[in-house]
Scaffold this motif. Structure first.
Motif, PDB file in Angstrom:
ATOM      1  N   LYS A  17      69.171 139.229  49.040  1.00 41.08           N
ATOM      2  CA  LYS A  17      69.244 138.975  50.478  1.00 41.08           C
ATOM      3  C   LYS A  17      69.367 137.907  51.984  1.00 41.08           C
ATOM      4  N   LYS A  18      68.120 137.390  51.294  1.00 38.78           N
ATOM      5  CA  LYS A  18      67.918 136.347  51.764  1.00 38.78           C
ATOM      6  C   LYS A  18      68.503 135.379  52.341  1.00 38.78           C
ATOM      7  N   CYS A  19      69.012 135.406  51.011  1.00 41.93           N
ATOM      8  CA  CYS A  19      70.443 133.811  51.862  1.00 41.93           C
ATOM      9  C   CYS A  19      71.406 134.647  52.699  1.00 41.93           C
ATOM     10  N   ARG A  20      72.290 136.133  51.719  1.00 44.37           N
ATOM     11  CA  ARG A  20      72.967 137.281  53.386  1.00 44.37           C
ATOM     12  C   ARG A  20      72.028 136.904  54.404  1.00 44.37           C
ATOM     13  N   SER A  21      71.142 136.726  54.877  1.00 43.26           N
ATOM     14  CA  SER A  21      70.640 137.274  55.565  1.00 43.26           C
ATOM     15  C   SER A  21      70.933 136.298  57.329  1.00 43.26           C
ATOM     16  N   ASN A  22      71.080 136.980  58.156  1.00 41.18           N
ATOM     17  CA  ASN A  22      71.180 135.746  59.384  1.00 41.18           C
ATOM     18  C   ASN A  22      69.922 134.945  60.156  1.00 41.18           C
ATOM     19  N   THR A  23      68.463 136.040  59.535  1.00 34.49           N
ATOM     20  CA  THR A  23      67.357 135.704  60.113  1.00 34.49           C
ATOM     21  C   THR A  23      66.500 135.561  59.701  1.00 34.49           C
ATOM     22  N   PRO A  24      65.820 134.513  60.320  1.00 33.88           N
ATOM     23  CA  PRO A  24      64.781 133.556  59.833  1.00 33.88           C
ATOM     24  C   PRO A  24      63.792 134.145  59.209  1.00 33.88           C
ATOM     25  N   ASP A  25      63.772 133.465  57.986  1.00 34.86           N
ATOM     26  CA  ASP A  25      62.888 134.051  57.015  1.00 34.86           C
ATOM     27  C   ASP A  25      61.760 133.085  57.110  1.00 34.86           C
ATOM     28  N   LYS A  26      60.582 134.203  56.517  1.00 36.65           N
ATOM     29  CA  LYS A  26      58.924 133.438  56.673  1.00 36.65           C
ATOM     30  C   LYS A  26      58.477 134.054  55.550  1.00 36.65           C
ATOM     31  N   SER A  27      58.840 134.134  54.700  1.00 35.55           N
ATOM     32  CA  SER A  27      57.397 134.081  53.293  1.00 35.55           C
ATOM     33  C   SER A  27      58.195 132.476  52.182  1.00 35.55           C
ATOM     34  N   GLN A  28      57.470 131.944  51.711  1.00 34.39           N
ATOM     35  CA  GLN A  28      57.221 131.165  50.875  1.00 34.39           C
ATOM     36  C   GLN A  28      57.889 130.437  50.840  1.00 34.39           C
ATOM     37  N   ASP A  35      67.513 125.552  53.692  1.00 37.04           N
ATOM     38  CA  ASP A  35      68.359 124.288  53.366  1.00 37.04           C
ATOM     39  C   ASP A  35      69.694 125.442  52.812  1.00 37.04           C
ATOM     40  N   ILE A  36      69.461 126.267  52.016  1.00 42.17           N
ATOM     41  CA  ILE A  36      71.146 127.643  51.556  1.00 42.17           C
ATOM     42  C   ILE A  36      71.567 127.952  52.617  1.00 42.17           C
ATOM     43  N   HIS A  37      71.299 128.179  53.700  1.00 47.49           N
ATOM     44  CA  HIS A  37      71.875 128.473  55.612  1.00 47.49           C
ATOM     45  C   HIS A  37      72.656 127.457  55.713  1.00 47.49           C
ATOM     46  N   LYS A  38      71.541 126.118  56.214  1.00 46.61           N
ATOM     47  CA  LYS A  38      72.742 124.732  56.325  1.00 46.61           C
ATOM     48  C   LYS A  38      73.949 124.278  54.914  1.00 46.61           C
ATOM     49  N   LEU A  39      73.410 124.935  54.454  1.00 47.34           N
ATOM     50  CA  LEU A  39      74.578 123.857  53.211  1.00 47.34           C
ATOM     51  C   LEU A  39      75.602 124.797  53.124  1.00 47.34           C
ATOM     52  N   GLN A  40      75.710 126.203  53.433  1.00 44.46           N
ATOM     53  CA  GLN A  40      77.058 127.245  53.719  1.00 44.46           C
ATOM     54  C   GLN A  40      77.717 126.345  53.860  1.00 44.46           C
ATOM     55  N   ARG A  42      78.753 123.934  54.590  1.00 45.61           N
ATOM     56  CA  ARG A  42      80.258 123.219  53.641  1.00 45.61           C
ATOM     57  C   ARG A  42      81.502 123.980  53.290  1.00 45.61           C
ATOM     58  N   PHE A  43      81.497 125.460  53.091  1.00 44.62           N
ATOM     59  CA  PHE A  43      82.315 126.098  52.959  1.00 44.62           C
ATOM     60  C   PHE A  43      83.425 125.966  53.612  1.00 44.62           C
ATOM     61  N   GLN A  44      84.316 126.894  53.227  1.00 39.24           N
ATOM     62  CA  GLN A  44      85.090 128.023  53.991  1.00 39.24           C
ATOM     63  C   GLN A  44      84.376 129.847  53.389  1.00 39.24           C
ATOM     64  N   GLU A  45      84.350 129.879  52.185  1.00 46.18           N
ATOM     65  CA  GLU A  45      83.727 130.692  51.717  1.00 46.18           C
ATOM     66  C   GLU A  45      82.449 131.055  50.717  1.00 46.18           C
ATOM     67  N   CYS A  46      81.273 131.764  51.019  1.00 45.83           N
ATOM     68  CA  CYS A  46      80.005 131.328  50.192  1.00 45.83           C
ATOM     69  C   CYS A  46      79.741 132.862  49.921  1.00 45.83           C
ATOM     70  N   ARG A  47      80.122 133.422  49.278  1.00 42.47           N
ATOM     71  CA  ARG A  47      79.116 135.018  49.120  1.00 42.47           C
ATOM     72  C   ARG A  47      77.894 134.169  47.536  1.00 42.47           C
ATOM     73  N   PHE A  48      76.793 135.853  48.077  1.00 50.22           N
ATOM     74  CA  PHE A  48      76.185 135.868  47.200  1.00 50.22           C
ATOM     75  C   PHE A  48      75.662 136.942  47.029  1.00 50.22           C
ATOM     76  N   GLU A  49      75.971 136.776  44.765  1.00 55.00           N
ATOM     77  CA  GLU A  49      75.870 138.189  44.790  1.00 55.00           C
ATOM     78  C   GLU A  49      75.052 138.496  43.437  1.00 55.00           C
ATOM     79  N   HIS A  50      74.369 139.687  43.481  1.00 55.58           N
ATOM     80  CA  HIS A  50      73.143 140.194  42.797  1.00 55.58           C
ATOM     81  C   HIS A  50      73.677 140.102  40.874  1.00 55.58           C
TER      82      HIS A  50
END
Length: 96
Positions: A17-28, A35-40, A42-50
């Motif tokens: 959920k945090k990876c899918r979200s565009n809001t800043p994360d304040k957890s540990q 970093d994950i959001h910055k790396l996204q 680089r890709f045309q499409e990047c999906r996160f699935e549970h």
């Protein structure tokens, strides 16, 4: 590797959920999520699935072995033998 589209699967719903979200994360784990959001980008499409932890046992086996052996493993066109063994054990436990 020049993949344009990727799907990242994980068994931690809160992290997915945090990876899918565009809001800043304040957890540990905020630095990792950032970093994950910055790396996204680089890709045309990047999906996160549970996925359920049971389904993720093969990935868990590979991650444990990588940490134990302290070496990097690239999973291109195949997996290590111990991962094949885990896949067979997982198949045996599946209902028909």
């Amino acid at each position: 590797m020049k993949w344009r589209k990727i799907i990242i699967e994980g068994d931690s719903l809160s992290i997915i959920k945090k990876c899918r979200s565009n809001t800043p994360d304040k957890s540990q784990v905020c630095a990792y999520i950032s970093d994950i959001h910055k790396l996204q980008s680089r890709f045309q499409e990047c999906r996160f699935e549970h996925v359920l932890r049971v389904v993720n046992s093969l990935a868990h086996t590979i991650a444990k072995a990588t940490l134990r052996d302290k070496r990097i493993i690239y999973l291109v066109e195949g997996v290590p033998e111990y991962a094949e063994d885990q896949r067979e054990r997982d198949r045996e436990g599946e209902p028909e």
